[in-house]
Scaffold this active site. Structure first.
Site, PDB file in Angstrom:
ATOM      1  N   LEU A  33       0.816  -1.225   0.000  1.00  0.00           N
ATOM      2  CA  LEU A  33       0.000   0.000   0.000  1.00  0.00           C
ATOM      3  C   LEU A  33       0.847   1.271   0.000  1.00  0.00           C
ATOM      4  O   LEU A  33       0.361   2.341   0.359  1.00  0.00           O
ATOM      5  CB  LEU A  33      -0.988   0.030   1.182  1.00  0.00           C
ATOM      6  CG  LEU A  33      -1.961  -1.136   1.293  1.00  0.00           C
ATOM      7  CD1 LEU A  33      -2.909  -0.921   2.492  1.00  0.00           C
ATOM      8  CD2 LEU A  33      -2.787  -1.320   0.023  1.00  0.00           C
ATOM      9  N   SER A 124      10.901  -2.061 -18.526  1.00  0.00           N
ATOM     10  CA  SER A 124      10.543  -0.751 -19.069  1.00  0.00           C
ATOM     11  C   SER A 124      11.374  -0.440 -20.300  1.00  0.00           C
ATOM     12  O   SER A 124      12.539  -0.869 -20.400  1.00  0.00           O
ATOM     13  CB  SER A 124      10.822   0.295 -17.986  1.00  0.00           C
ATOM     14  OG  SER A 124      10.775   1.587 -18.522  1.00  0.00           O
ATOM     15  N   TYR A 149      16.371   4.638 -11.125  1.00  0.00           N
ATOM     16  CA  TYR A 149      15.167   3.833 -11.402  1.00  0.00           C
ATOM     17  C   TYR A 149      15.425   2.900 -12.582  1.00  0.00           C
ATOM     18  O   TYR A 149      15.190   1.690 -12.509  1.00  0.00           O
ATOM     19  CB  TYR A 149      13.955   4.734 -11.693  1.00  0.00           C
ATOM     20  CG  TYR A 149      12.829   3.952 -12.329  1.00  0.00           C
ATOM     21  CD1 TYR A 149      12.076   3.048 -11.585  1.00  0.00           C
ATOM     22  CD2 TYR A 149      12.561   4.059 -13.701  1.00  0.00           C
ATOM     23  CE1 TYR A 149      11.074   2.289 -12.189  1.00  0.00           C
ATOM     24  CE2 TYR A 149      11.562   3.313 -14.304  1.00  0.00           C
ATOM     25  CZ  TYR A 149      10.829   2.427 -13.539  1.00  0.00           C
ATOM     26  OH  TYR A 149       9.853   1.662 -14.137  1.00  0.00           O
ATOM     27  N   LYS A 153      15.722  -1.476 -13.133  1.00  0.00           N
ATOM     28  CA  LYS A 153      15.062  -2.345 -14.129  1.00  0.00           C
ATOM     29  C   LYS A 153      16.119  -3.139 -14.887  1.00  0.00           C
ATOM     30  O   LYS A 153      15.968  -4.338 -15.125  1.00  0.00           O
ATOM     31  CB  LYS A 153      14.225  -1.502 -15.101  1.00  0.00           C
ATOM     32  CG  LYS A 153      13.022  -0.849 -14.462  1.00  0.00           C
ATOM     33  CD  LYS A 153      11.990  -1.878 -14.030  1.00  0.00           C
ATOM     34  CE  LYS A 153      10.921  -1.296 -13.139  1.00  0.00           C
ATOM     35  NZ  LYS A 153      10.057  -2.289 -12.512  1.00  0.00           N
TER      36      LYS A 153
END
Ligand code: NAD
Ligand code: WQD
Length: 338
Positions: A33, A124, A149, A153
């Protein structure tokens, strides 16, 4: 048998859960969450008209994941959970490597201990870096990434490739997403960013509802038809359907498979603004600003490998992407309820 969906209450995960369950696949969701609301779970349930298991758990919590694998009959995993804000990753690299890379290592170790060796991973287009020329194909060299980021990946792709080399009982599908936008047709699910949106479409929709004064267009001096950046926008429901095909592939066949999920068509920032204005009937005032650090002029996919090997093709065009983004934003101006 169930598919474990990590990050399944987030933007792409929630749309994927709906398409999986609509096709009769049982899902179990794990999400901490961090970047979603619990009400996303209620919206998914309402759309599919049935209940499913949700565990509030961090993927770095090995004990928690072990208990879930002990309890549930999990045959494969679709792994969305991760942090995704490029700018934030520059400011907080350790958090990004810990959450994304370490989180994936913990997940893979728990999967291996339970003999579950099938995974679909959210990669990505960012792994293609700055130097490849579009249309991008899966056999191009990857790794020239410009931010932490993107590096997470790329690193996770490397880890998954090494894992397959070490043990060919694994079935690993790396999905390289281009630019997901749009929302569920019902208007009850969509993208709900915290704070000021970094990405183009949520920024445009917030201008349209009056939360932001104008769009800043990051540069109009690129070598593109109108000078603004060109990207391959893909409807999130098409993307979700790509996961259905990918998980079917993983269930059937061992191997390491890599697919672009895009439309193969590039639109400029101003093309998107015009398409959105037409679809929504709203004016989108914009101001041309400087280039954004790390941006490239043009990025779009060659999606033919996914068509040839998965039988998947994006069906929804830019008008529908804009209409659906607008329906979601205009009927949920504050996103998901708390
Ligand atoms: P999102 O933030 O909406 O969804 C990610 C979900 O993962 C969130 O619900 C978040 O609470 C959860 N999460 C994050 N860290 C977790 C952890 N440690 N343990 C458990 N849950 C965790 O993002 P999204 O747009 O749906 O993206 C899903 C995946 O696709 C991400 O891995 C992202 O990097 C990748 N991706 C996204 C895009 C894009 O433009 N949206 C493009 C390419 C790739
Ligand atoms: C699209 C175009 C901007 C905002 C990012 C990540 C990538 C992937 C998808 C996760 C560019 C321009 C944007 C704005 C603008 N995510 N723009 N004003 O940069 O292609 O990709 O999201 O993996 O890794 O880098 O997407 O939506 O940010 O930008 O002019 O306020 O819109 O310059 O040309 P991007 P984006």
């Amino acid at each position: 048998m169930s598919v474990l969906v990590t990050g399944g209450l987030g933007y792409i995960g929630s749309h994927t859960c709906v398409e999986l369950m609509n096709s009769g696949v049982e899902v179990v969701v794990v999400d901490n969450l961090y970047n979603c609301k619990k009400s996303s779970y209620d919206r998914i349930k309402a759309l599919v008209g049935k209940d499913f298991k949700f565990y509030e758990c961090d993927i770095r919590d090995a004990e928690g994941l072990n208990e879930i694998f002990d309890k549930e009959n999990i045959s494969s995993v679709i792994h969305f959970a991760g942090l995704k804000a490029v700018g934030e990753s520059v400011a907080k690299p350790l958090e990004y490597f810990d959450n994304n890379v370490n989180g994936t290592l913990v997940l893979l170790d728990v999967m291996r201990k339970h003999g579950c060796k099938k995974i679909v991973f959210s990669s990505s287009a960012t792994v293609y870096g700055m130097n490849n020329v579009s249309p991008l194909t899966e056999d191009m060299e990857v790794g020239g990434v410009t931010n932490p980021y993107g590096r997470t990946k790329y690193m996770i792709e490397c880890i998954l490739k090494d894992l397959y080399t070490s043990d060919d009982e694994w079935s690993i599908v790396l999905l390289r997403y281009f630019n997901p936008i749009g929302a569920h047709k019902s208007g009850t699910m969509g993208e709900d960013p915290n704070g000021i949106p970094n990405n183009l479409m949520p920024y445009i929709t917030q201008v349209a509802i009056g939360k932001r004064e104008h769009l800043n267009v990051w540069g109009d001096d690129y070598d593109t038809p109108d000078g603004t950046g060109v990207r391959d926008y893909i409807h999130v429901v098409d993307l979700a359907l790509g996961h259905l095909k990918a998980v079917e592939k993983a269930e059937k066949e061992n191997g390491l498979f890599i697919y672009n999920l895009g439309t193969g068509v590039g639109y400029s920032v101003l093309d998107v603004v015009k398409a959105f204005e037409k679809a929504s009937g709203q004016d989108i005032p914009y101001v041309i600003g400087p280039r954004r650090a790390g941006d490239i002029a043009t990025c779009y996919s060659d999606p033919s490998k996914a068509l040839n090997e998965l039988g998947w093709k994006a069906e929804r065009g830019i008008e529908e992407m804009c209409e659906d983004s607008w329906r979601w934003q205009s009927t949920n101006p504050n996103g998901y309820p708390d």
